[in-house]
Motif scaffolding. Sequence first.
Motif, PDB file in Angstrom:
ATOM      1  N   ALA A 127     -58.008 -61.306 -60.983  1.00  0.00           N
ATOM      2  CA  ALA A 127     -57.252 -61.750 -59.815  1.00  0.00           C
ATOM      3  C   ALA A 127     -55.769 -61.680 -60.162  1.00  0.00           C
ATOM      4  O   ALA A 127     -55.398 -61.443 -61.316  1.00  0.00           O
ATOM      5  N   GLU A 273     -63.890 -58.622 -54.590  1.00  0.00           N
ATOM      6  CA  GLU A 273     -62.463 -58.391 -54.752  1.00  0.00           C
ATOM      7  C   GLU A 273     -61.960 -58.824 -56.125  1.00  0.00           C
ATOM      8  O   GLU A 273     -60.805 -58.554 -56.462  1.00  0.00           O
ATOM      9  N   GLN A 274     -62.798 -59.491 -56.897  1.00  0.00           N
ATOM     10  CA  GLN A 274     -62.370 -59.978 -58.202  1.00  0.00           C
ATOM     11  C   GLN A 274     -62.875 -59.064 -59.319  1.00  0.00           C
ATOM     12  O   GLN A 274     -63.388 -59.510 -60.331  1.00  0.00           O
TER      13      GLN A 274
END
Length: 289
Positions: A127, A273-274
């Motif tokens: 992230a 998304e990580q």
Amino acid sequence: MQPIISQIDYEIRLVQHLLSNRFLRTENGKLLTARSISDDTVGFETEDSLCREWLLSIYPSYHFYDGFETLDLCHQYIQSTNYDNELFRIVQFHGQFFAVVYENARHQQVIGRETSYFTKNNLFLCAKRPPSNLMTKDRNKLPPIPLIYYELHAFDPALKIYQLHKETHVYQEVPILEAIEYAVLLGITFKDIWYLCDSPHAIAHNRALLNLYFNQGHNLTLFGKYSNAIAINPFQRLVHLQKGRIEHFQMDVDNPRSQQRLVPYREVRRLHEQMRTRPIQFDTSLQPI
């Protein structure tokens, strides 16, 4: 960040370094890894071709991201966090600075300028910044296998590690061997390479390569097979499944008896998304992809 050394020069420097510290050895004109690498970890002792294939795969397996431009900026970030500043070390690599926490396998953070990694529930997530509420885990820190440090050293022999001095509150350089796990963890975040696990030959072949980096009990390529994966990326803790799907998997790095697990389906989209991935190009040979 781009490597400032060519692949040929890098490989010459790496082989010389690995020979000097006896990670590699020669026998009858062939290269072999040392029988004992670290504690219970044993390198492959095999034909020259496999060893050379592994050496040729190292340079393209690294994909760097930017660190902080100065030590002071890195220190300012550390001061802004909710975590004990003494948990952090600052690793200087290629003139950039990364904040690193390596308390144990359950609590790790690597923070660059715009990219960060952290462990949570045996996942290795990416992230812009780690969460501010990661739990500190009371657990012993096991000594790391130093190979990735050697690989980083070949990119930048001037790599340094700094620790916060308790009395002066200033970061001071510490000997590499006293904090080598922080350099190893940084290198893991740079290392991004896929290993085929879709055939018995690929499983056996790539298991030999991965035994250089992970305790042999983890059997990562077998885990990939039983997960119906095409390939596995154990450094980023990702599997490449059918129809192009890439998913995280859970892994307790310090406990080879603990089974790796795919992320529950309800978590897949939330975590998508990580992850930090690039396009994957499969090789018809059994070399890492």
